[in-house]
Design a protein around this motif. Structure first.
Motif, PDB file in Angstrom:
ATOM      1  N   GLY A 241      -8.968  -3.292  22.366  1.00 30.34           N
ATOM      2  CA  GLY A 241      -8.860  -1.850  22.185  1.00 30.34           C
ATOM      3  C   GLY A 241      -7.628  -1.287  22.880  1.00 30.34           C
ATOM      4  N   THR A 242      -7.623   0.015  23.052  1.00 28.72           N
ATOM      5  CA  THR A 242      -6.439   0.647  23.671  1.00 28.72           C
ATOM      6  C   THR A 242      -6.811   1.408  24.943  1.00 28.72           C
ATOM      7  N   ARG A 243      -7.958   1.037  25.547  1.00 30.77           N
ATOM      8  CA  ARG A 243      -8.376   1.655  26.808  1.00 30.77           C
ATOM      9  C   ARG A 243      -7.711   0.913  27.975  1.00 30.77           C
ATOM     10  N   PRO A 244      -7.647   1.544  29.146  1.00 29.88           N
ATOM     11  CA  PRO A 244      -7.021   0.855  30.292  1.00 29.88           C
ATOM     12  C   PRO A 244      -7.617  -0.533  30.550  1.00 29.88           C
ATOM     13  N   LEU A 263      -4.592  -4.720  17.781  1.00 31.45           N
ATOM     14  CA  LEU A 263      -5.116  -3.506  18.403  1.00 31.45           C
ATOM     15  C   LEU A 263      -6.029  -2.869  17.363  1.00 31.45           C
ATOM     16  N   ASP A 264      -7.329  -2.913  17.659  1.00 33.53           N
ATOM     17  CA  ASP A 264      -8.351  -2.629  16.659  1.00 33.53           C
ATOM     18  C   ASP A 264      -8.708  -1.156  16.639  1.00 33.53           C
ATOM     19  N   SER A 265      -8.241  -0.449  15.630  1.00 31.30           N
ATOM     20  CA  SER A 265      -8.556   0.968  15.540  1.00 31.30           C
ATOM     21  C   SER A 265      -8.516   1.408  14.083  1.00 31.30           C
ATOM     22  N   SER A 266      -9.352   2.387  13.741  1.00 34.63           N
ATOM     23  CA  SER A 266      -9.335   2.888  12.362  1.00 34.63           C
ATOM     24  C   SER A 266      -8.090   3.737  12.134  1.00 34.63           C
ATOM     25  N   GLN A 267      -7.542   4.312  13.218  1.00 35.23           N
ATOM     26  CA  GLN A 267      -6.359   5.171  13.119  1.00 35.23           C
ATOM     27  C   GLN A 267      -5.391   4.732  14.204  1.00 35.23           C
ATOM     28  N   MET A 315      -7.743   1.973   5.422  1.00 37.53           N
ATOM     29  CA  MET A 315      -8.583   2.964   6.092  1.00 37.53           C
ATOM     30  C   MET A 315      -9.669   3.405   5.111  1.00 37.53           C
ATOM     31  N   GLY A 316     -10.865   2.932   5.374  1.00 36.55           N
ATOM     32  CA  GLY A 316     -12.004   3.339   4.543  1.00 36.55           C
ATOM     33  C   GLY A 316     -12.209   2.461   3.315  1.00 36.55           C
ATOM     34  N   SER A 317     -11.381   1.414   3.150  1.00 37.37           N
ATOM     35  CA  SER A 317     -11.500   0.592   1.944  1.00 37.37           C
ATOM     36  C   SER A 317     -12.519  -0.533   2.111  1.00 37.37           C
ATOM     37  N   THR A 322     -17.491   3.843   5.923  1.00 37.18           N
ATOM     38  CA  THR A 322     -17.823   5.174   5.426  1.00 37.18           C
ATOM     39  C   THR A 322     -16.821   6.212   5.950  1.00 37.18           C
ATOM     40  N   THR A 323     -15.703   5.749   6.481  1.00 36.62           N
ATOM     41  CA  THR A 323     -14.718   6.650   7.085  1.00 36.62           C
ATOM     42  C   THR A 323     -14.237   7.740   6.115  1.00 36.62           C
ATOM     43  N   GLN A 324     -13.982   7.363   4.863  1.00 34.98           N
ATOM     44  CA  GLN A 324     -13.478   8.372   3.918  1.00 34.98           C
ATOM     45  C   GLN A 324     -14.536   9.447   3.665  1.00 34.98           C
ATOM     46  N   THR A 416     -18.820   3.048  24.617  1.00 33.85           N
ATOM     47  CA  THR A 416     -17.815   3.853  25.321  1.00 33.85           C
ATOM     48  C   THR A 416     -16.685   4.272  24.395  1.00 33.85           C
ATOM     49  N   ARG A 417     -16.451   3.446  23.346  1.00 39.03           N
ATOM     50  CA  ARG A 417     -15.363   3.787  22.435  1.00 39.03           C
ATOM     51  C   ARG A 417     -15.735   4.954  21.544  1.00 39.03           C
ATOM     52  N   TYR A 418     -17.031   5.100  21.290  1.00 44.28           N
ATOM     53  CA  TYR A 418     -17.425   6.092  20.289  1.00 44.28           C
ATOM     54  C   TYR A 418     -17.971   7.372  20.875  1.00 44.28           C
ATOM     55  N   LEU A 419     -18.474   7.282  22.115  1.00 45.77           N
ATOM     56  CA  LEU A 419     -19.020   8.487  22.717  1.00 45.77           C
ATOM     57  C   LEU A 419     -17.865   9.446  22.969  1.00 45.77           C
TER      58      LEU A 419
HETATM   59  N1  LIG Z   1     -10.203   0.083   8.800  1.00 51.47           N
HETATM   60  C1  LIG Z   1     -11.025   1.068   8.717  1.00 51.47           C
HETATM   61  O1  LIG Z   1     -11.074   1.774   7.714  1.00 51.47           O
HETATM   62  C2  LIG Z   1     -11.959   1.389   9.816  1.00 51.47           C
HETATM   63  C3  LIG Z   1     -12.244   0.484  10.788  1.00 51.47           C
HETATM   64  N2  LIG Z   1     -13.166   0.736  11.765  1.00 51.47           N
HETATM   65  C4  LIG Z   1     -13.452  -0.290  12.743  1.00 51.47           C
HETATM   66  O2  LIG Z   1     -14.352   0.245  13.701  1.00 51.47           O
HETATM   67  C5  LIG Z   1     -13.948  -0.103  14.995  1.00 51.47           C
HETATM   68  C6  LIG Z   1     -13.649   1.100  15.827  1.00 51.47           C
HETATM   69  O3  LIG Z   1     -12.619   1.885  15.308  1.00 51.47           O
HETATM   70  P1  LIG Z   1     -12.225   3.228  16.048  1.00 51.47           P
HETATM   71  O4  LIG Z   1     -13.394   4.139  16.175  1.00 51.47           O
HETATM   72  O5  LIG Z   1     -11.054   3.770  15.369  1.00 51.47           O
HETATM   73  O6  LIG Z   1     -11.866   2.673  17.523  1.00 51.47           O
HETATM   74  P2  LIG Z   1     -10.857   3.182  18.637  1.00 51.47           P
HETATM   75  O7  LIG Z   1     -11.202   2.415  19.855  1.00 51.47           O
HETATM   76  O8  LIG Z   1      -9.457   3.157  18.203  1.00 51.47           O
HETATM   77  O9  LIG Z   1     -11.211   4.709  18.784  1.00 51.47           O
HETATM   78  C7  LIG Z   1     -12.401   5.266  19.351  1.00 51.47           C
HETATM   79  C8  LIG Z   1     -12.043   6.588  20.010  1.00 51.47           C
HETATM   80  O10 LIG Z   1     -11.431   6.324  21.274  1.00 51.47           O
HETATM   81  C9  LIG Z   1     -10.208   7.037  21.414  1.00 51.47           C
HETATM   82  N3  LIG Z   1      -9.304   6.298  22.316  1.00 51.47           N
HETATM   83  C10 LIG Z   1      -8.748   5.091  22.104  1.00 51.47           C
HETATM   84  N4  LIG Z   1      -7.986   4.714  23.187  1.00 51.47           N
HETATM   85  C11 LIG Z   1      -8.090   5.706  24.091  1.00 51.47           C
HETATM   86  C12 LIG Z   1      -7.547   5.899  25.402  1.00 51.47           C
HETATM   87  N5  LIG Z   1      -6.767   4.984  25.982  1.00 51.47           N
HETATM   88  N6  LIG Z   1      -7.875   7.041  26.040  1.00 51.47           N
HETATM   89  C13 LIG Z   1      -8.673   7.975  25.468  1.00 51.47           C
HETATM   90  N7  LIG Z   1      -9.206   7.847  24.241  1.00 51.47           N
HETATM   91  C14 LIG Z   1      -8.928   6.717  23.552  1.00 51.47           C
HETATM   92  C15 LIG Z   1      -9.711   7.155  19.980  1.00 51.47           C
HETATM   93  O11 LIG Z   1      -8.771   8.184  19.818  1.00 51.47           O
HETATM   94  C16 LIG Z   1     -11.018   7.425  19.231  1.00 51.47           C
HETATM   95  O12 LIG Z   1     -11.378   8.783  19.320  1.00 51.47           O
HETATM   96  C17 LIG Z   1     -12.774  -1.039  14.841  1.00 51.47           C
HETATM   97  O13 LIG Z   1     -13.298  -2.334  14.833  1.00 51.47           O
HETATM   98  C18 LIG Z   1     -12.200  -0.667  13.514  1.00 51.47           C
HETATM   99  O14 LIG Z   1     -11.520  -1.761  12.926  1.00 51.47           O
HETATM  100  C19 LIG Z   1     -13.793   1.939  11.823  1.00 51.47           C
HETATM  101  C20 LIG Z   1     -13.548   2.895  10.898  1.00 51.47           C
HETATM  102  C21 LIG Z   1     -12.606   2.696   9.825  1.00 51.47           C
END
Ligand SMILES: NC(=O)C1=CN([C@@H]2O[C@H](COP(=O)(O)OP(=O)(O)OC[C@H]3O[C@@H](n4cnc5c(N)ncnc54)[C@H](O)[C@@H]3O)[C@@H](O)[C@H]2O)C=CC1
Ligand SMILES: O=c1[nH]c(=O)c2[nH+]cn([C@@H]3O[C@H](COP(=O)(O)O)[C@@H](O)[C@H]3O)c2[nH]1
Ligand SMILES: [K+]
Length: 560
Positions: A241-244, A263-267, A315-317, A322-324, A416-419
């Motif tokens: 992820g992108t947390r510390p 770096l695993d993130s939907s955005q 994204m959403g594909s 269900t992201t879209q 913690t990532r989603y809350l």
């Molecule tokens: N490809 C796709 O369409 C999608 C994929 N996913 C999958 O679900 C999982 C989770 O995706 P995300 O929810 O996007 O995870 P994410 O960890 O990128 O984001 C979760 C939340 O944490 C926040 N965040 C991230 N780093 C931070 C930091 N250092 N400080 C403060 N806030 C921070 C983000 O902005 C977001 O609000 C992944 O495995 C992803 O691949 C989820 C939705 C869509």
């Protein structure tokens, strides 16, 4: 003769209409076949510094990729990305397992302590399908090997509460851990035994060779060479992820020899990710860092500026996404791949088309639209190598498959990532469910890849055409010129001989420069795409229906 006279449309035309398309919306025009499908070379880059022979990777999801899947993916020339819905230590252990794996051996066989009972084996059999266990003093791999229990030791025993110690076979044929695959295969063949434990000089259990695992390694359908690092160990990637805390996680993964991180993130276009990419590239210059997910050129551009070695697109594909629906953001996957690839190609960065792959045709489309690599979740879920146990529902053998943003996956570990920090509310962006048993990816992938090669052959993306003279005879000059034009578009800069005989049956011969020798079918395909030689159209609803099976009373869809 000019481009307008070519039938169909270029990618630029199809994807520049203000409509976003997905794989099923588009269809390619076939080209002229003058080479065999097996000549198509699909090796391709996943990131700037890593090339794979098979352009397929498994998604970092907790129902898709742990060590077993990563080993299988690398074995067939692809690569697996370990999910991170587990502790740092567990993920590091998974990297270690892949790095220590030797093809043909089972690295983590079922092991129990001598105090377990036969009923424990019964329970394991119903859950995992295995019916033999190795017995060590600790009940784990790395413990001192004491014996083995197979069906023949326990089948006729009615008292299932007997301990393994009382029924195990102790007189074991073993091989020492320096033995090669060939030596183990020889010993198994000569002894006619089914299992051959591999032990160190101090008697501790290292791994297991079985008749089945060796047979699999020997008889794989032309799997070819595995994906390996400079030391000959299997390649493995991991998601973070992108947390510390994730900086600490990467440090541990690097210690164990991870080859690339995603770096695993939907955005992916966030300040968090940009900062993380910069940190990782500065701290581990030789570690490939793949950013994402992105679906637009602007997002891609920012991550490439930050130093990303590869990008994950989608994204959403995904089948479980269900992201879209929930967030109203995303893009049709064919358009996303085409647009991001066009930008990334101009900057020398490969892209991974992630999500929405349902068949080998979708893989062909993703690669032909500019992706260098394809990532699958649902395609590989439900296979032998996917994490989780099989279960039966209505007589069908199933495994769980779930989105990483589903409530179920989030409550397992990634809360913690989603809350949302301010409100502590959880909103799902994925679903949880099940998929059918698909057998082993070791068998599935060679067939999938052959389908893809046939797609590239039909589309005329030869890997070795550069080394030969292409000849074409046509019934009139116009048709000949059309053929010639398409060859010239495809190989614009590499023609060194051109002969046109406009006699009764006009003939053209083109000799291509040897400079292109060794270019893969994929590189050729991308050349066609960006020079307008890849002709395509969108499909109407009716033509999509026609493209599938129709008007049958009943049928069975068997791909191999
Ligand atoms: N490809 C796709 O369409 C999608 C994929 N996913 C999958 O679900 C999982 C989770 O995706 P995300 O929810 O996007 O995870 P994410 O960890 O990128 O984001 C979760 C939340 O944490 C926040 N965040 C991230 N780093 C931070 C930091 N250092 N400080 C403060 N806030 C921070 C983000 O902005 C977001 O609000 C992944 O495995 C992803 O691949 C989820 C939705 C869509
Ligand atoms: O919107 C989403 N919610 C989720 O919970 C989720 N989990 C995974 N993914 C993404 O889907 C990809 C796998 O897609 P397929 O099953 O179609 O191969 C994966 O590779 C991810 O990019 C998610 N997307
Ligand atoms: K979806």
């Amino acid at each position: 003769m000019n481009m307008e006279e070519l039938d169909g449309f270029s990618g630029k035309e199809v994807f520049g209409q203000g409509v976003c398309y997905t794989y099923d919306d588009v269809i390619f025009h076939p080209g002229h076949i003058d080479f065999a499908a097996h000549e198509v070379e699909l090796k391709s880059k996943i990131s700037k510094n890593i090339t794979l022979r098979t352009p397929l990777v498994s998604s970092p999801m907790d129902t898709v990729t742990e060590a077993g899947m990563a080993v299988a993916m690398a074995t067939v020339g692809g690569m697996g990305f370990l999910h991170y819905n587990m502790t740092t230590e567990d993920q590091a252990e998974n990297v270690r397992l892949v790095k220590n794996h030797t093809i043909g051996f089972i690295t983590h066989p079922e092991v129990m302590p001598p105090s377990n009972t036969i009923s424990d084996i019964d329970e394991m059999k119903s859950r995992r399908g295995y019916s033999s266990v190795l017995v060590t003093d600790t009940g784990k791999i790395g413990g001192k090997l004491l014996g083995i229990v197979t069906t023949r030791d326990i089948d006729l025993v009615t008292n299932r509460s007997l301990t393994l110690e009382s029924v195990m076979t102790c007189d074991l044929l073993t091989v020492d851990d320096t033995a090669t695959f060939e030596k183990a295969a020889e010993m198994l063949k000569a002894s006619k035994k089914g299992k051959l434990p591999v032990v160190a000089a101090d008697g501790t259990l290292k791994r297991l060779a079985t008749y089945a695992s060796l047979k699999e390694a020997l008889l794989l359908p032309s799997a070819g060479a595995p994906s390996t690092d400079a030391k000959g160990r299997l390649l493995v990637g991991a998601a973070v992820g992108t947390r510390p805390d994730d900086k600490v996680r990467v440090a541990r993964l690097v210690e164990e020899g991870v080859d690339a991180v995603i770096l695993d993130s939907s955005q992916g276009d966030s300040v968090y990710q940009i900062e993380m990419i910069k940190h990782l590239k500065a701290t581990y210059p030789s570690l490939d860092v793949i950013g994402g997910n992105v679906v637009t050129a602007a997002q891609a551009s920012r991550l490439i500026d930050a130093g990303a070695d590869g990008l994950r697109v989608g994204m959403g594909s995904g089948s479980i996404c269900t992201t879209q629906e929930v967030c109203a953001v995303g893009r049709g996957q064919a358009t996303a791949v085409y647009k991001v690839a066009a930008l990334a190609h101009s900057r020398g960065v490969p892209i991974i088309a992630d999500g929405g792959i349902q068949n080998s045709g979708h893989i062909v489309k993703a690669l032909a639209l500019g992706a260098s690599m394809v990532m699958c979740g649902s395609m590989f879920a439900g296979t032998t190598e996917a994490p989780g146990d099989y279960f039966f529902q209505d007589g069908v053998k199933l495994k769980r498959y779930r989105g990483m943003g589903s409530l179920e996956a989030m409550s397992k570990g990634s809360d913690t990532r989603y809350l949302s920090e301010a409100t502590h509310l959880k909103v799902a962006q994925g679903v949880a469910g099940s998929v059918k048993d698909k057998g082993s990816v070791l068998k599935m992938i060679p067939y999938l890849m052959h389908g893809v090669k046939q797609g590239f052959q039909a589309r005329h993306c030869p890997s070795t055409a550069a080394s030969r003279v292409l000849c074409h005879r046509a019934y009139d000059l116009d048709v000949l010129m059309l053929w010639l034009r398409s060859v010239l578009v495809a190989c614009a800069v590499s023609v060194d001989l051109l002969v046109v005989d406009s006699g009764a049956q006009p003939l053209a011969a083109v000799s291509l420069l040897a400079a292109d020798l060794g270019a893969s079918g994929l590189v050729k395909g991308h050349e066609l795409l960006y020079t307008g030689g890849m002709r395509m159209e969108t499909r109407s609803g009716a033509s999509q229906k026609e493209g599938g099976v129709h008007d049958m009373h009943s049928y069975e869809k068997k791909l191999w």
